[in-house]
Scaffold this active site. Structure first.
Site, PDB file in Angstrom:
ATOM      1  N   LEU A   1     -27.122  -9.126 -19.435  1.00 14.87           N
ATOM      2  CA  LEU A   1     -27.876 -10.041 -18.579  1.00 14.87           C
ATOM      3  C   LEU A   1     -27.008 -11.233 -18.183  1.00 14.87           C
ATOM      4  O   LEU A   1     -26.420 -11.898 -19.031  1.00 14.87           O
ATOM      5  CB  LEU A   1     -29.133 -10.536 -19.301  1.00 14.87           C
ATOM      6  CG  LEU A   1     -30.110  -9.457 -19.751  1.00 14.87           C
ATOM      7  CD1 LEU A   1     -31.435 -10.094 -20.170  1.00 14.87           C
ATOM      8  CD2 LEU A   1     -30.330  -8.413 -18.672  1.00 14.87           C
TER       9      LEU A   1
ATOM     10  N   ALA B   1     -28.023 -13.030 -14.948  1.00 12.53           N
ATOM     11  CA  ALA B   1     -28.620 -13.478 -13.681  1.00 12.53           C
ATOM     12  C   ALA B   1     -29.180 -14.896 -13.773  1.00 12.53           C
ATOM     13  O   ALA B   1     -29.632 -15.444 -12.782  1.00 12.53           O
ATOM     14  CB  ALA B   1     -29.715 -12.511 -13.243  1.00 12.53           C
TER      15      ALA B   1
ATOM     16  N   ARG C   1     -26.837 -25.809 -16.111  1.00 10.27           N
ATOM     17  CA  ARG C   1     -26.252 -26.894 -16.908  1.00 10.27           C
ATOM     18  C   ARG C   1     -24.725 -26.905 -16.917  1.00 10.27           C
ATOM     19  O   ARG C   1     -24.112 -27.879 -17.323  1.00 10.27           O
ATOM     20  CB  ARG C   1     -26.792 -26.831 -18.342  1.00 10.27           C
ATOM     21  CG  ARG C   1     -28.186 -27.433 -18.449  1.00 10.27           C
ATOM     22  CD  ARG C   1     -28.549 -27.691 -19.873  1.00 10.27           C
ATOM     23  NE  ARG C   1     -29.001 -26.477 -20.541  1.00 10.27           N
ATOM     24  CZ  ARG C   1     -28.902 -26.272 -21.846  1.00 10.27           C
ATOM     25  NH1 ARG C   1     -28.325 -27.152 -22.625  1.00 10.27           N
ATOM     26  NH2 ARG C   1     -29.349 -25.151 -22.381  1.00 10.27           N
TER      27      ARG C   1
ATOM     28  N   TYR D   1     -26.341 -10.510 -23.749  1.00 12.04           N
ATOM     29  CA  TYR D   1     -26.354 -11.662 -22.836  1.00 12.04           C
ATOM     30  C   TYR D   1     -24.904 -12.009 -22.487  1.00 12.04           C
ATOM     31  O   TYR D   1     -24.081 -12.193 -23.380  1.00 12.04           O
ATOM     32  CB  TYR D   1     -26.959 -12.898 -23.505  1.00 12.04           C
ATOM     33  CG  TYR D   1     -28.459 -12.920 -23.712  1.00 12.04           C
ATOM     34  CD1 TYR D   1     -29.288 -11.867 -23.326  1.00 12.04           C
ATOM     35  CD2 TYR D   1     -29.051 -14.047 -24.291  1.00 12.04           C
ATOM     36  CE1 TYR D   1     -30.658 -11.934 -23.530  1.00 12.04           C
ATOM     37  CE2 TYR D   1     -30.422 -14.112 -24.494  1.00 12.04           C
ATOM     38  CZ  TYR D   1     -31.218 -13.054 -24.117  1.00 12.04           C
ATOM     39  OH  TYR D   1     -32.567 -13.130 -24.322  1.00 12.04           O
TER      40      TYR D   1
ATOM     41  N   ASN E   1     -34.936 -15.330 -32.467  1.00  9.42           N
ATOM     42  CA  ASN E   1     -34.480 -14.192 -31.667  1.00  9.42           C
ATOM     43  C   ASN E   1     -33.167 -14.559 -30.972  1.00  9.42           C
ATOM     44  O   ASN E   1     -33.114 -15.530 -30.224  1.00  9.42           O
ATOM     45  CB  ASN E   1     -35.565 -13.873 -30.626  1.00  9.42           C
ATOM     46  CG  ASN E   1     -35.125 -12.800 -29.649  1.00  9.42           C
ATOM     47  OD1 ASN E   1     -34.304 -11.940 -29.985  1.00  9.42           O
ATOM     48  ND2 ASN E   1     -35.656 -12.849 -28.434  1.00  9.42           N
TER      49      ASN E   1
ATOM     50  N   ALA F   1      23.697 -28.499 -19.714  1.00  6.35           N
ATOM     51  CA  ALA F   1      22.576 -29.414 -19.479  1.00  6.35           C
ATOM     52  C   ALA F   1      22.430 -29.710 -17.994  1.00  6.35           C
ATOM     53  O   ALA F   1      23.416 -29.913 -17.285  1.00  6.35           O
ATOM     54  CB  ALA F   1      22.813 -30.709 -20.241  1.00  6.35           C
TER      55      ALA F   1
ATOM     56  N   TYR G   1      14.421 -21.327  -4.244  1.00  6.76           N
ATOM     57  CA  TYR G   1      13.393 -21.362  -3.194  1.00  6.76           C
ATOM     58  C   TYR G   1      13.898 -22.173  -2.017  1.00  6.76           C
ATOM     59  O   TYR G   1      14.417 -23.276  -2.202  1.00  6.76           O
ATOM     60  CB  TYR G   1      12.138 -22.002  -3.795  1.00  6.76           C
ATOM     61  CG  TYR G   1      10.912 -22.017  -2.919  1.00  6.76           C
ATOM     62  CD1 TYR G   1      10.483 -20.868  -2.261  1.00  6.76           C
ATOM     63  CD2 TYR G   1      10.163 -23.180  -2.784  1.00  6.76           C
ATOM     64  CE1 TYR G   1       9.338 -20.893  -1.482  1.00  6.76           C
ATOM     65  CE2 TYR G   1       9.006 -23.202  -2.012  1.00  6.76           C
ATOM     66  CZ  TYR G   1       8.593 -22.055  -1.352  1.00  6.76           C
ATOM     67  OH  TYR G   1       7.466 -22.090  -0.591  1.00  6.76           O
TER      68      TYR G   1
ATOM     69  N   ALA H   1      31.455 -28.477 -14.192  1.00  3.28           N
ATOM     70  CA  ALA H   1      30.301 -29.386 -14.190  1.00  3.28           C
ATOM     71  C   ALA H   1      30.109 -29.988 -12.807  1.00  3.28           C
ATOM     72  O   ALA H   1      31.069 -30.264 -12.087  1.00  3.28           O
ATOM     73  CB  ALA H   1      30.513 -30.489 -15.217  1.00  3.28           C
TER      74      ALA H   1
HETATM   75  C1  UD1 Z   1     -34.329 -15.943 -24.526  1.00  3.14           C
HETATM   76  C2  UD1 Z   1     -35.381 -15.218 -25.369  1.00  3.14           C
HETATM   77  C3  UD1 Z   1     -35.633 -15.998 -26.644  1.00  3.14           C
HETATM   78  C4  UD1 Z   1     -34.335 -16.162 -27.414  1.00  3.14           C
HETATM   79  C5  UD1 Z   1     -33.294 -16.806 -26.526  1.00  3.14           C
HETATM   80  C6  UD1 Z   1     -31.934 -16.790 -27.209  1.00  3.14           C
HETATM   81  C7  UD1 Z   1     -36.902 -14.049 -23.882  1.00  3.14           C
HETATM   82  C8  UD1 Z   1     -38.235 -14.098 -23.237  1.00  3.14           C
HETATM   83  N1  UD1 Z   1     -36.586 -15.103 -24.616  1.00  3.14           N
HETATM   84  O1  UD1 Z   1     -34.906 -17.176 -24.163  1.00  3.14           O
HETATM   85  O2  UD1 Z   1     -36.569 -15.322 -27.460  1.00  3.14           O
HETATM   86  O3  UD1 Z   1     -34.546 -16.956 -28.572  1.00  3.14           O
HETATM   87  O4  UD1 Z   1     -33.145 -16.099 -25.293  1.00  3.14           O
HETATM   88  O5  UD1 Z   1     -31.043 -17.543 -26.498  1.00  3.14           O
HETATM   89  O6  UD1 Z   1     -36.195 -13.079 -23.748  1.00  3.14           O
HETATM   90  N2  UD1 Z   1     -31.609 -13.960 -17.625  1.00  3.14           N
HETATM   91  C9  UD1 Z   1     -31.573 -13.151 -16.509  1.00  3.14           C
HETATM   92  N3  UD1 Z   1     -32.628 -13.164 -15.665  1.00  3.14           N
HETATM   93  C10 UD1 Z   1     -33.742 -13.915 -15.866  1.00  3.14           C
HETATM   94  C11 UD1 Z   1     -33.763 -14.741 -17.016  1.00  3.14           C
HETATM   95  C12 UD1 Z   1     -32.702 -14.736 -17.869  1.00  3.14           C
HETATM   96  O7  UD1 Z   1     -30.579 -12.435 -16.287  1.00  3.14           O
HETATM   97  O8  UD1 Z   1     -34.660 -13.851 -15.051  1.00  3.14           O
HETATM   98  C13 UD1 Z   1     -30.460 -13.933 -18.541  1.00  3.14           C
HETATM   99  C14 UD1 Z   1     -29.708 -15.255 -18.606  1.00  3.14           C
HETATM  100  O9  UD1 Z   1     -28.610 -15.258 -17.726  1.00  3.14           O
HETATM  101  C15 UD1 Z   1     -29.236 -15.282 -20.057  1.00  3.14           C
HETATM  102  C16 UD1 Z   1     -30.307 -14.514 -20.791  1.00  3.14           C
HETATM  103  O10 UD1 Z   1     -30.955 -13.724 -19.840  1.00  3.14           O
HETATM  104  O11 UD1 Z   1     -28.020 -14.610 -20.227  1.00  3.14           O
HETATM  105  C17 UD1 Z   1     -31.300 -15.401 -21.528  1.00  3.14           C
HETATM  106  O12 UD1 Z   1     -31.923 -16.239 -20.605  1.00  3.14           O
HETATM  107  P1  UD1 Z   1     -32.466 -17.667 -21.017  1.00  3.14           P
HETATM  108  O13 UD1 Z   1     -33.108 -18.282 -19.838  1.00  3.14           O
HETATM  109  O14 UD1 Z   1     -31.424 -18.431 -21.704  1.00  3.14           O
HETATM  110  O15 UD1 Z   1     -33.600 -17.240 -22.052  1.00  3.14           O
HETATM  111  P2  UD1 Z   1     -34.357 -18.181 -23.040  1.00  3.14           P
HETATM  112  O16 UD1 Z   1     -35.528 -18.746 -22.362  1.00  3.14           O
HETATM  113  O17 UD1 Z   1     -33.406 -19.118 -23.672  1.00  3.14           O
END
Ligand code: UD1
Ligand code: MG
Length: 453
Positions: A13, A15, A20, A105, A174, A368, A375, A411
Site C-alpha cells: 500500500l 496510495a 506530513r 505498507y 496493529n 601535489a 572537460y 613541475a
Molecule cells: C492503519 C491501520 C491501523 C494500524 C496503522 C499502523 C486500518 C484501518 N488501520 O491506520 O490499525 O494501527 O495503520 O500504522 O487499516 N493507504 C492507502 N490508501 C488509503 C489509505 C491508506 O494506500 O486509502 C496506505 C497508506 O499509504 C499507508 C497505509 O495504507 O501506507 C496505512 O495508511 P494510514 O493512513 O497510515 O493508516 P492508519 O490510519 O494509520
C-alpha cells in the site's frame, strides 16, 4: 514460495497522501541509506520469492512507475477510501492468483524477512486462520488500531477512533501488515463497509468479517517494535536512518572492520567492507562502494561508486566519486578528488589533486596540485598515464593526452600533447637569471623612500 507449497503475492500500500512529508517526491521514494524506502521493503520481501508484486498508488504514480520499472505492477486507487479499499484495487492484478497474499505498507520499510515468513507460516497453522495480523506492543499505543486477542487468536480489530476506553487500554497494536489467502481476501473485502468514525473501508475489518463467519484469525507479535515503525515525516525519516545506520555500524564491526568512532561513519545500503578495514572518524559512504581487506580510510572522506582493493589507503579529506578504482596498494591522500579514474597497483596521488576520466599506470606518482583537465565545456576526455611515470607538482594534463611509461613531466607544466615513454616534458618559460638584481633594487628603493620623508 514460502514453505514450498503456496505461491506468494505482495500487495504494497502506497496510495496515502504522505502530507506530513511536505514533499514533491513520493513518500515511499524518500531514501534511507541512499535507497528508496520502498526498495528496502521489496528487497526483504524478495527473499520469499513472490510470484506477483502489486503496489497500490494514488498521487505520484508516474514517479513510482519509473522507480519500479518492470519489477512490480501498479494498481491505482483514486480516490483513497481507506486501507481495505486500497487492497481491493489489487483485485484485477491478482485475478486467478490462488496463493498467499502478504499485505505490506510502503512506508513501513524495515519489516524483516523472518517476520514475514512467520506470518505466512502461521497462516498455514493447524487451526487454518483466515487472516494473520502482525501486532506489536509499543511504549505508547498512540493512535494505532488495537488488536483485541487472547492466546494469539484475534477477537476484534478496532481503530483507535472507534475504540471504547476499555479497548484503548489494550496494548497490543496493529502494525497494519497482514497475510491472507488470495482465495479469501477479495470475498472478505467485498463485505467490509465504511460505517465507522472515519467513513473509511478498513482493511482491519476483514478480521471482524471472518470472525463473524466463525473462522479463526491469528496475531503474530513482533518482539522488535522498530521493524514496524512507519515513516510519516522528515523527523521519522531521520530516526529510521539513524536506526539503520546504528545496526549497520554494529554489523560492520561484527564482520571485522574497526570503526574508530562508529557514530560518525555513514554507510549506504550496499556498502561492502572486507576484514581488517579501518575506518576513521567522519567518513561517508554513498552507494556502490566495495572495500577489500586491509584498507585504511582516514578521517573525513566522502566515497561513492568506488572500488578499493587490498591494502589501499585513502584520505584524510579525500573524495572518491563514481568510477574511482584503487588497485592494490594504491594511495590517495588529502584533498584529492578521483572520478571515473583507475589508479593501478601502487600508484600514488598524495596531495591536492583532481583525477577525472583517467588511467594512472602502476607505480606512477602524481605530484601535489596535478589536475587532469578533462572537460572543455562540451565533452569529457581521457588522460592516460603510463607505469612509473612521474608527474611534477602543479601540472595541468590537458586531455585527451597520454603520458608514457617512466616519463617525467616537470613541475608546473601544462601538457597538451602526448609524452613518449621515458621522455622529460617541461612546459614552462625559460628562466631569467639576474644575480644581485634584488639587492640593487632594494637599495635603490630604500634610498628613494628616505628622500621623501
Ligand atoms: C492503519 C491501520 C491501523 C494500524 C496503522 C499502523 C486500518 C484501518 N488501520 O491506520 O490499525 O494501527 O495503520 O500504522 O487499516 N493507504 C492507502 N490508501 C488509503 C489509505 C491508506 O494506500 O486509502 C496506505 C497508506 O499509504 C499507508 C497505509 O495504507 O501506507 C496505512 O495508511 P494510514 O493512513 O497510515 O493508516 P492508519 O490510519 O494509520
Ligand atoms: Mg498511519
Amino acid at each position: 514460495m514460502t514453505d514450498g507449497s503456496s505461491p506468494l503475492a505482495l500487495v504494497v500500500l502506497a496510495a496515502g497522501k504522505g502530507t506530513r512529508m511536505k514533499s514533491d517526491l513520493h513518500k515511499v521514494l524518500h531514501p534511507i541509506a541512499g535507497r528508496p524506502m520502498l526498495m528496502h521493503l521489496l528487497a526483504s520481501a524478495d527473499a520469499l520469492e513472490p510470484q506477483r508484486k502489486v503496489v497500490v498508488v494514488g498521487a505520484g504514480r508516474e514517479q513510482l512507475a519509473k522507480a519500479l520499472g518492470e519489477s512490480a505492477e501498479l494498481a491505482v486507487q483514486d480516490p483513497q477510501l481507506g486501507t481495505g479499499h486500497a487492497v481491493q484495487q489489487a483485485e484485477g492484478a491478482l485475478a486467478g492468483f490462488a496463493g498467499d497474499v502478504l499485505i505490506l505498507y510502503g512506508d513501513v520499510p524495515f519489516v524483516r524477512t523472518e517476520t514475514m515468513r512467520a506470518m505466512l507460516e502461521r497462516l498455514h497453522g493447524d487451526d487454518n486462520p483466515a487472516v494473520v495480523v502482525l501486532g506489536f506492543e509499543p511504549e505508547d499505543a498512540l493512535q494505532y488500531g488495537r488488536v483485541i486477542a487472547r492466546d494469539g487468536v484475534v477477537q476484534k480489530m478496532v481503530e483507535h477512533k472507534d475504540a471504547s476506553a476499555e479497548e484503548r487500554a489494550c496494548r497490543l497494536c496493529n502494525s497494519g501488515l497482514m497475510a491472507v489467502r488470495g482465495s479469501d481476501l477479495f470475498g472478505l473485502l467485498a463485505r467490509v463497509g465504511n460505517d465507522n468514525a472515519q467513513g473509511e473501508y478498513y482493511l482491519t475489518d476483514i478480521v471482524n468479517v471472518a470472525n463473524g463467519d466463525g473462522r479463526v484469525c491469528a496475531v503474530v507479535v513482533t518482539d522488535d517494535p522498530d521493524e514496524v515503525a512507519g515513516i510519516n515525516s522528515r523527523a521519522e525519516l531521520a530516526e529510521a536512518e539513524a536506526r539503520w545506520q546504528n545496526k549497520r555500524r554494529l554489523q560492520a564491526m561484527a564482520d571485522g572492520a574497526s570503526l574508530v568512532a562508529p557514530e560518525t561513519v555513514w554507510f549506504a545500503w550496499d556498502t561492502q567492507l572486507g576484514r581488517d578495514v579501518t575506518v576513521e572518524q567522519n567518513v561517508v559512504f554513498g552507494p556502490g562502494v566495495t572495500v577489500a581487506d586491509g584498507v585504511v580510510i582516514h578521517a573525513f572522506c566522502h566515497i561513492e561508486g568506488a572500488r578499493l582493493e587490498t591494502g589501499t589507503s585513502v584520505g584524510p579529506f579525500a573524495r572518491l566519486r563514481p568510477g574511482a578504482v584503487l588497485e592494490e596498494k594504491a594511495r590517495v591522500g588529502n584533498f584529492v578528488e578521483v572520478k571515473n579514474a583507475v589508479l593501478h597497483a601502487g600508484a600514488k596521488a598524495n596531495h591536492l589533486t583532481y583525477l577525472g576520466d583517467a588511467d594512472v599506470g602502476a607505480g606512477a606518482n602524481i605530484g601535489a596540485g596535478t589536475i587532469t583537465c578533462n572537460y572543455d565545456g562540451y565533452f569529457k576526455y581521457r588522460t592516460v598515464i603510463g607505469e612509473r611515470a612521474f608527474i611534477g607538482s602543479n601540472s595541468a594534463l590537458i586531455a585527451p593526452v597520454k603520458i608514457g611509461a617512466d616519463a617525467i613531466v616537470a613541475a608546473g607544466s601544462a601538457v597538451s600533447r602526448d609524452v613518449a615513454d621515458g621522455e622529460l616534458r617541461l612546459v614552462r618559460a625559460e628562466q631569467l637569471v639576474k644575480p644581485g638584481w634584488a639587492d640593487r633594487f632594494h637599495d635603490a628603493m630604500k634610498r628613494k623612500k628616505a628622500e621623501r620623508k
